[in-house]
Design an enzyme around this catalytic site. Structure first.
Site, PDB file in Angstrom:
ATOM      1  CB  CYS A   1      40.332 -21.279 -80.457  1.00 27.64           C
ATOM      2  SG  CYS A   1      41.228 -21.413 -79.119  1.00 27.64           S
TER       3      CYS A   1
ATOM      4  N   GLY B   1      35.795 -13.454 -77.738  1.00 28.77           N
ATOM      5  CA  GLY B   1      36.019 -12.919 -79.247  1.00 28.77           C
ATOM      6  C   GLY B   1      36.906 -11.811 -79.112  1.00 28.77           C
TER       7      GLY B   1
ATOM      8  CB  THR C   1      33.088 -21.528 -77.531  1.00 24.97           C
ATOM      9  OG1 THR C   1      34.032 -20.778 -76.938  1.00 24.97           O
ATOM     10  CG2 THR C   1      32.595 -20.889 -78.474  1.00 24.97           C
TER      11      THR C   1
END
Length: 478
Positions: free
Chosen positions: A246, A195, A114
């Site tokens: 996030c 993750g 990301t």
């Protein structure tokens, strides 16, 4: 040779080289370390746009224009924050206690897809600033842009006098190679951003680790908030790089008294409220049968998401919003969505809003981030005391607020979630999290000082006991 074996062998070579180079680097003065860090910062910032475009093209996530901002944040803003930090040698000293900064060794830097270039820049800079070596493990889906970023930094570091091998990057990334990196006895600490499964693997590797779990930040719009400004900040945050940071907002909580005003303002600023049928259709696409989020949604704009599931929406729409009244692991809207989708909850008062925010965080994102928009200091304080988060953001967008760009938090792309979130720290990670501190303590008391106290107490007790006995005997004689 098998690709996995090649990856493992490359990891072993990189760790060996980084360990040897770090031994020499550990002898550098603060000034010599700072020259290396400065050289990297000054060089890699020249490539902010190029690396942003590479990351966007390779992953398909987000917006390259916003990735430029993230690259500059890592190479410029972060550098300004850390450049004057004292990380090696004597940090503090009094007449009786001295604290010495000691590098940890070799940092295993795991990079997410990301934020593949900005996180690589960030982790290399903070690792070297702390006197460490570093081996970067790119995400396989973003390997080319991450490798390119590291090569630029390698060249700058070595030209500035850093020993060869100090900065390594896995050019044949694989799960096996990353596991070998994490489990190596020569890895001093793992810096894991990515993750949930990867973070769990880091903590179970047997090596010290700093990892962060998923974010699922609720944004509570309390009735005293300026609705127009609040919605603007949330929309800017949720659409920044299409929501891949996030700390970005995942849900909005309002009260009946401001519900209609907030809905109207979201619609004016590009929010689209899905019907029940539309929410169900999108929800089935968001969440896969195995209970994980569909990777196809990550970093996509609202128009692309709508086309993926066959929704007809106006061209002006920037964020898809779904009204919800439940929270569960099977409800995708109540979980982390690294894309341009928000859940929308209505609660009867501040107390119920507080409970809903807590429920969302317990569902996913414990220890990470919460956002509140309010002018009521009592309610802000109440939220601060009760929420299991490591950062509570007030009247600011979550994405850039959480990483320290629009707040006075430490600038970072690794955000600790604390023990409640399964992390070893609640900090925004800086070079100070990557050093050990040796404490040199001078003697200030003697053992005899404690024995004097013991004898003194013993004498006092003996006198008291003797007096009690005398009184009892006197009473008996009467």
């Amino acid at each position: 040779m098998d690709r996995d074996l090649l990856s493992i062998q490359q990891v072993r070579d990189l760790i060996k080289a980084a360990k040897e180079a770090q031994k020499e680097f550990a002898t550098f003065s603060q000034e010599r370390i700072d020259r290396v860090v400065e050289a990297i910062s000054m060089e890699v910032r020249k490539y902010s746009e190029r690396l942003a475009k590479m990351a966007n093209e390779e992953t398909g996530f987000g917006k390259w224009q916003d990735k430029i901002i993230k690259n500059k944040f890592a190479s410029e803003f972060l550098y300004d924050y850390i450049k004057d930090m004292k990380t090696v040698g004597i940090l503090n000293q009094t007449e009786t206690l001295m604290e010495v900064g000691v590098p940890m060794g070799v940092v295993a830097a795991l990079i997410p897809s990301t934020n593949p270039t900005s996180t690589a820049i960030y982790k290399v800079l903070i690792s070297l600033k702390a006197g460490n070596g570093v081996v970067v493990s790119p995400h396989p889906n973003a390997k080319n842009c991450t490798i390119e970023a590291v090569k630029i930094m390698q060249k700058a570091a070595y030209a500035a006098g850093a020993p060869e091998g100090l900065v390594g990057v896995i050019e044949i990334p694989s799960m096996e190679g990353t596991n070998a990196l994490m489990k190596s006895e020569d890895t001093a600490i793992i810096l894991a951003t990515g993750g949930e499964a990867m973070v769990r693997a880091a903590y179970s590797s047997g090596r010290p680790a700093i990892g962060v779990g998923p974010g699922n930040g609720p944004a509570y719009i309390e009735k005293s908030a300026n609705v127009k400004e609040t919605v603007r900040k949330i929309m800017e945050s949720k659409t920044f790089d299409n929501g891949v940071i996030c700390a970005s907002e995942q849900s909005v909580i309002v009260e009946p008294s401001n519900k209609e005003a907030v809905i109207d303002e979201f619609k004016r600023q590009g929010g689209y409220f899905l019907s029940k049928e539309e929410s169900d259709r999108l929800g089935r696409f968001l969440l896969r049968a195995n209970g994980t989020m569909n990777p196809q949604i990550v970093g996509k704009d609202a128009q692309t998401l709508a086309k993926m599931v066959g929704l007809q929406i106006p061209e002006s729409v920037k964020v898809l919003i779904s009204e919800q009244n439940t929270v569960s692991h099977t409800n995708p809207y109540s979980r982390e969505k690294l894309t341009t989708v928000l859940a929308f909850y209505v609660e009867e008062n501040a107390e119920k809003a507080c409970e809903r925010a807590l429920e969302l965080l317990e569902n996913e994102g414990k220890g990470h981030t919460l956002i509140i928009h309010s002018e009521n200091k009592d309610i802000i304080r109440e939220f601060a005391l009760k929420k299991p988060v490591s950062r509570m953001l007030v009247n600011v967008g979550g994405s850039l607020g959480g990483v320290g760009a629009t707040t006075n938090l430490a600038p970072a792309f690794t955000l600790g979630c604390g023990a409640v979130g399964g992390s070893s720290t609640s900090d925004n990670i800086t070079p100070m999290n990557l050093i050990n501190i040796r404490r040199v303590a001078c003697g200030v008391r003697e053992l005899s000082d404690f024995r004097k106290n013991e004898n003194s107490n013993s004498d006092t007790n003996s006198v008291e006991i003797e007096n009690i006995i005398r009184r009892i005997i006197a009473e008996y004689r009467k």
